[in-house]
Design a protein around this motif. Structure first.
Motif, PDB file in Angstrom:
ATOM      1  N   GLY A 345       0.817  -1.214   0.000  1.00 48.61           N
ATOM      2  CA  GLY A 345       0.000   0.000   0.000  1.00 48.61           C
ATOM      3  C   GLY A 345       0.846   1.257   0.000  1.00 48.61           C
ATOM      4  O   GLY A 345       0.582   2.206  -0.758  1.00 48.61           O
ATOM      5  N   ILE A 346       1.888   1.277   0.841  1.00 46.54           N
ATOM      6  CA  ILE A 346       2.801   2.433   0.898  1.00 46.54           C
ATOM      7  C   ILE A 346       3.487   2.632  -0.449  1.00 46.54           C
ATOM      8  O   ILE A 346       3.607   3.756  -0.957  1.00 46.54           O
ATOM      9  CB  ILE A 346       3.852   2.244   2.005  1.00 46.54           C
ATOM     10  N   THR A 347       3.930   1.530  -1.046  1.00 46.30           N
ATOM     11  CA  THR A 347       4.637   1.613  -2.327  1.00 46.30           C
ATOM     12  C   THR A 347       3.717   2.083  -3.447  1.00 46.30           C
ATOM     13  O   THR A 347       4.126   2.887  -4.299  1.00 46.30           O
ATOM     14  CB  THR A 347       5.237   0.243  -2.692  1.00 46.30           C
ATOM     15  N   MET A 348       2.480   1.607  -3.456  1.00 47.76           N
ATOM     16  CA  MET A 348       1.530   2.008  -4.501  1.00 47.76           C
ATOM     17  C   MET A 348       1.212   3.501  -4.406  1.00 47.76           C
ATOM     18  O   MET A 348       1.171   4.205  -5.424  1.00 47.76           O
ATOM     19  CB  MET A 348       0.262   1.175  -4.399  1.00 47.76           C
ATOM     20  N   MET A 349       0.986   3.994  -3.184  1.00 47.13           N
ATOM     21  CA  MET A 349       0.697   5.425  -3.010  1.00 47.13           C
ATOM     22  C   MET A 349       1.893   6.276  -3.429  1.00 47.13           C
ATOM     23  O   MET A 349       1.737   7.299  -4.099  1.00 47.13           O
ATOM     24  CB  MET A 349       0.311   5.706  -1.557  1.00 47.13           C
ATOM     25  N   ASN A 371      14.595  13.740 -19.675  1.00 49.21           N
ATOM     26  CA  ASN A 371      13.469  13.136 -20.371  1.00 49.21           C
ATOM     27  C   ASN A 371      13.305  11.661 -19.985  1.00 49.21           C
ATOM     28  O   ASN A 371      13.913  10.773 -20.579  1.00 49.21           O
ATOM     29  CB  ASN A 371      13.666  13.268 -21.886  1.00 49.21           C
ATOM     30  N   ILE A 372      12.501  11.416 -18.948  1.00 47.42           N
ATOM     31  CA  ILE A 372      12.183  10.048 -18.521  1.00 47.42           C
ATOM     32  C   ILE A 372      10.722   9.796 -18.880  1.00 47.42           C
ATOM     33  O   ILE A 372       9.823  10.464 -18.380  1.00 47.42           O
ATOM     34  CB  ILE A 372      12.390   9.866 -17.005  1.00 47.42           C
ATOM     35  N   SER A 373      10.483   8.836 -19.762  1.00 49.23           N
ATOM     36  CA  SER A 373       9.131   8.600 -20.265  1.00 49.23           C
ATOM     37  C   SER A 373       8.222   8.017 -19.184  1.00 49.23           C
ATOM     38  O   SER A 373       8.676   7.368 -18.241  1.00 49.23           O
ATOM     39  CB  SER A 373       9.172   7.642 -21.461  1.00 49.23           C
ATOM     40  N   PHE A 374       6.930   8.244 -19.351  1.00 48.73           N
ATOM     41  CA  PHE A 374       5.930   7.730 -18.412  1.00 48.73           C
ATOM     42  C   PHE A 374       5.954   6.207 -18.382  1.00 48.73           C
ATOM     43  O   PHE A 374       5.856   5.590 -17.331  1.00 48.73           O
ATOM     44  CB  PHE A 374       4.541   8.231 -18.819  1.00 48.73           C
ATOM     45  N   ARG A 375       6.096   5.581 -19.573  1.00 43.73           N
ATOM     46  CA  ARG A 375       6.088   4.114 -19.646  1.00 43.73           C
ATOM     47  C   ARG A 375       7.272   3.500 -18.914  1.00 43.73           C
ATOM     48  O   ARG A 375       7.140   2.482 -18.232  1.00 43.73           O
ATOM     49  CB  ARG A 375       6.079   3.662 -21.102  1.00 43.73           C
ATOM     50  N   LEU A 376       8.457   4.106 -19.071  1.00 41.43           N
ATOM     51  CA  LEU A 376       9.639   3.594 -18.381  1.00 41.43           C
ATOM     52  C   LEU A 376       9.474   3.721 -16.872  1.00 41.43           C
ATOM     53  O   LEU A 376       9.739   2.767 -16.131  1.00 41.43           O
ATOM     54  CB  LEU A 376      10.880   4.365 -18.829  1.00 41.43           C
ATOM     55  N   LEU A 377       9.015   4.877 -16.413  1.00 42.79           N
ATOM     56  CA  LEU A 377       8.831   5.108 -14.980  1.00 42.79           C
ATOM     57  C   LEU A 377       7.788   4.156 -14.408  1.00 42.79           C
ATOM     58  O   LEU A 377       7.975   3.585 -13.321  1.00 42.79           O
ATOM     59  CB  LEU A 377       8.417   6.558 -14.751  1.00 42.79           C
ATOM     60  N   ALA A 378       6.688   3.940 -15.140  1.00 43.74           N
ATOM     61  CA  ALA A 378       5.627   3.041 -14.670  1.00 43.74           C
ATOM     62  C   ALA A 378       6.134   1.601 -14.556  1.00 43.74           C
ATOM     63  O   ALA A 378       5.801   0.884 -13.604  1.00 43.74           O
ATOM     64  CB  ALA A 378       4.437   3.108 -15.618  1.00 43.74           C
ATOM     65  N   GLY A 379       6.960   1.182 -15.518  1.00 45.84           N
ATOM     66  CA  GLY A 379       7.507  -0.176 -15.464  1.00 45.84           C
ATOM     67  C   GLY A 379       8.431  -0.391 -14.289  1.00 45.84           C
ATOM     68  O   GLY A 379       8.389  -1.426 -13.619  1.00 45.84           O
ATOM     69  N   LEU A 380       9.282   0.589 -14.018  1.00 43.28           N
ATOM     70  CA  LEU A 380      10.199   0.496 -12.877  1.00 43.28           C
ATOM     71  C   LEU A 380       9.430   0.495 -11.551  1.00 43.28           C
ATOM     72  O   LEU A 380       9.797  -0.222 -10.611  1.00 43.28           O
ATOM     73  CB  LEU A 380      11.184   1.666 -12.916  1.00 43.28           C
ATOM     74  N   LEU A 381       8.368   1.290 -11.477  1.00 42.04           N
ATOM     75  CA  LEU A 381       7.554   1.343 -10.260  1.00 42.04           C
ATOM     76  C   LEU A 381       6.765   0.047 -10.052  1.00 42.04           C
ATOM     77  O   LEU A 381       6.545  -0.378  -8.917  1.00 42.04           O
ATOM     78  CB  LEU A 381       6.597   2.539 -10.320  1.00 42.04           C
ATOM     79  N   LEU A 382       6.355  -0.583 -11.140  1.00 38.56           N
ATOM     80  CA  LEU A 382       5.657  -1.868 -11.048  1.00 38.56           C
ATOM     81  C   LEU A 382       6.535  -2.905 -10.352  1.00 38.56           C
ATOM     82  O   LEU A 382       6.067  -3.683  -9.507  1.00 38.56           O
ATOM     83  CB  LEU A 382       5.267  -2.359 -12.447  1.00 38.56           C
ATOM     84  N   MET A 383       7.823  -2.913 -10.691  1.00 37.19           N
ATOM     85  CA  MET A 383       8.751  -3.847 -10.058  1.00 37.19           C
ATOM     86  C   MET A 383       8.863  -3.573  -8.564  1.00 37.19           C
ATOM     87  O   MET A 383       8.914  -4.505  -7.755  1.00 37.19           O
ATOM     88  CB  MET A 383      10.127  -3.713 -10.721  1.00 37.19           C
ATOM     89  N   GLN A 384       8.870  -2.301  -8.166  1.00 32.03           N
ATOM     90  CA  GLN A 384       8.964  -1.964  -6.742  1.00 32.03           C
ATOM     91  C   GLN A 384       7.722  -2.412  -5.981  1.00 32.03           C
ATOM     92  O   GLN A 384       7.809  -2.824  -4.822  1.00 32.03           O
ATOM     93  CB  GLN A 384       9.175  -0.452  -6.579  1.00 32.03           C
ATOM     94  N   ILE A 385       6.560  -2.360  -6.617  1.00 32.03           N
ATOM     95  CA  ILE A 385       5.321  -2.825  -5.985  1.00 32.03           C
ATOM     96  C   ILE A 385       5.375  -4.326  -5.750  1.00 32.03           C
ATOM     97  O   ILE A 385       4.977  -4.829  -4.687  1.00 32.03           O
ATOM     98  CB  ILE A 385       4.099  -2.443  -6.854  1.00 32.03           C
ATOM     99  N   LEU A 386       5.882  -5.067  -6.737  1.00 31.99           N
ATOM    100  CA  LEU A 386       6.013  -6.515  -6.589  1.00 31.99           C
ATOM    101  C   LEU A 386       6.994  -6.867  -5.465  1.00 31.99           C
ATOM    102  O   LEU A 386       6.739  -7.777  -4.660  1.00 31.99           O
ATOM    103  CB  LEU A 386       6.486  -7.138  -7.901  1.00 31.99           C
ATOM    104  N   LEU A 387       8.117  -6.143  -5.399  1.00 28.78           N
ATOM    105  CA  LEU A 387       9.100  -6.372  -4.341  1.00 28.78           C
ATOM    106  C   LEU A 387       8.503  -6.077  -2.967  1.00 28.78           C
ATOM    107  O   LEU A 387       8.762  -6.791  -1.995  1.00 28.78           O
ATOM    108  CB  LEU A 387      10.332  -5.501  -4.574  1.00 28.78           C
ATOM    109  N   ALA A 388       7.708  -5.017  -2.887  1.00 27.98           N
ATOM    110  CA  ALA A 388       7.079  -4.647  -1.617  1.00 27.98           C
ATOM    111  C   ALA A 388       6.106  -5.724  -1.146  1.00 27.98           C
ATOM    112  O   ALA A 388       6.030  -6.039   0.044  1.00 27.98           O
ATOM    113  CB  ALA A 388       6.343  -3.315  -1.771  1.00 27.98           C
TER     114      ALA A 388
END
Length: 470
Positions: A345-349, A371-388
């Motif tokens: 929950g903390i990671t998703m927020m 210039n960091i694209s939205f898709r790249l940032l979203a993919g990296l954040l998805l991995m952090q949610i899975l790790l959390a």
């Protein structure tokens, strides 16, 4: 209403002593120590991140860019010796936490602690002997690619100032694992807070008194070591004199057993590092170094989100080991599930906030637009949610000493994910890399780990506890 009830429960835990002869009393004591350790860890982590920010300007101005770069390069190179304990710290934490749930704790704990110290001391002595033999033969100026004569001459002293304290710290730092295993990690974090504060003060004193570049580097290296030594003496002489390491408690058979267990954790650390940190190299191979800069900055920024999850999960390792040894399976299952949801929950927020305000945050952090694209940032954040989500479940496997399953999943994950990242990176671009990593991690790592933990907790005591709480 739920928040108010939770506050009352936490307050009750801290207001009275817990009866460790009952399951509820042990559960309350574990939760109290988890809260204490998490709070101390949070403060320590904030200070650890703040110290470089506070000292970088004064250090850089005092040393100059080339010598400061030399310092950072040597520090980064010898950071590889983090693995020099061959996983013995992890092995000690696992075994000692499991002993807490058994009747013959003291006699076995003495042997375990003493044997671990003897082995790590021996490893440190061997490394130092090899280093001092090889040291005169190496042209350290060429190794670090020093550009000026002054920097080349300083390189040998810088290497000594950084390397020796780091190797001496291999057996000394074992105290942190001991404290973590006995669910007293908050003590270790308090000492780390002290070390961070002293480091800042010492650096400014050296600069103000103009005591020299080597003194500055040596102070930065040796302050954490000295504080850890004080922690060790205070802990074994005052708090737990019965566990003081002694040669007479060394046991060769226990050492062999510990070595086998520790090698497993050592392999896991290497595989985990390869599997989760090879992306920059892949980007460099399929794109260019400019793309690596963008990718690595975005990756490091998203990894900061996971710090809070690490703080939440780490205290569970020892608590799970002790609870499983006592047969408190329901507490392990309930706490793991709860911590997993909190962590995710903390990671998703945090991820949503970063996605919305990402460009602005990066511009403020770096001082210029990147210039960091939205898709790249979203993919990296998805991995952090899975790790959390899965991190608390790994703490159950660590507490139970389940090493083989972790080796298997990380080995398979490293091989498959690396191969697929290269293939899809070439075909679809570097933005596909974090998505491939997340998909592989979910299938190869999360599913086996999740169901293995469920299997560990699926027994009569767990089912009985579950039925009473439905």
């Amino acid at each position: 209403m739920k928040l108010k009830n939770y506050y009352r429960k936490v307050k009750a835990i801290f207001q009275k002593g817990n009866d460790l002869t009952t399951q509820q009393g042990r559960a309350s004591e574990r939760e109290k120590r988890i809260i204490l350790t998490s709070l101390a860890a949070a403060v320590s982590q904030v200070l650890s991140m703040a110290v470089p920010l506070i000292t970088v300007r004064v250090s850089l101005n005092y040393m100059g860019s080339e010598i400061y770069g030399l310092w950072m390069a040597v520090t980064t190179f010898f950071a590889l010796f983090t693995f020099a304990d061959l996983g013995l710290g992890n092995g000690l934490q696992t075994e000692l936490s499991r002993l807490m749930g058994k009747k013959n704790f003291l006699s076995n704990a003495r042997v375990l602690v003493s044997s671990s110290y003897v082995m790590l001391l021996s490893i440190a002595m061997v490394i130092l002997a090899i280093f001092f033999i090889a040291f005169p033969m190496v042209n350290w100026g060429e190794v670090v690619n020093a550009q000026s004569k002054n920097t080349a001459e300083l390189s040998r002293q810088v290497v000594l100032a950084i390397f020796i304290p780091k190797i001496i710290g291999i057996p000394i730092s074992l105290i942190r694992r001991n404290q973590a295993a006995l669910q007293e990690g908050f003590i270790s974090y308090v000492w780390q807070i002290i070390a961070n504060i002293l480091s800042v003060i010492s650096i400014y004193i050296v600069v103000i008194l103009d005591m020299g570049v080597i003194t500055l580097i040596l102070v930065s290296s040796i302050i954490p070591l000295i504080v850890t030594i004080f922690n060790t003496f205070q802990y074994y002489l005052k708090r737990h004199p019965e566990l003081t390491p002694k040669i007479k408690h060394f046991d060769f058979q226990k050492s062999v057993y510990m070595f086998r267990l520790s090698i497993g954790f050592f392999i896991i650390s290497i595989l985990n590092t390869i599997g989760l940190n090879i992306d920059n190299y892949i980007v460099a191979r399929i794109a260019n170094l400019e793309s690596v800069t963008t990718f690595s900055i975005a990756s490091r920024a998203t990894q900061l989100i996971n710090v809070a999850c690490t703080i939440i999960s780490s205290p569970l390792w020892a608590a799970n080991g002790e609870a499983l040894a006592r047969g408190d399976y329901f507490w392990v299952a309930k706490t793991t599930r709860k911590m997993s949801l909190i962590s995710m929950g903390i990671t998703m927020m945090s991820s949503i906030i970063m996605l919305i305000s990402g460009p602005t945050l990066f511009e403020i952090w770096l001082g210029y637009d990147i210039n960091i694209s939205f898709r790249l940032l979203a993919g990296l954040l998805l991995m952090q949610i899975l790790l959390a989500f899965i991190s608390p479940y790994f703490m159950v496997l660590n507490g139970a000493g389940k090493v083989k399953i972790q080796i298997y999943v990380f080995l398979i994950y490293s091989l498959f994910s690396t191969t697929l990242k290269f293939i899809f990176g070439y075909c679809l671009g570097i933005e596909s890399i974090p998505y491939i990593g997340s998909l592989c991690y979910a299938i190869i790592v999360i599913f086996p780990v999740y169901y293995t933990v469920r299997k560990i907790c699926s027994n009569n005591k767990y089912e009985e506890g579950l039925s009473k709480n439905v």
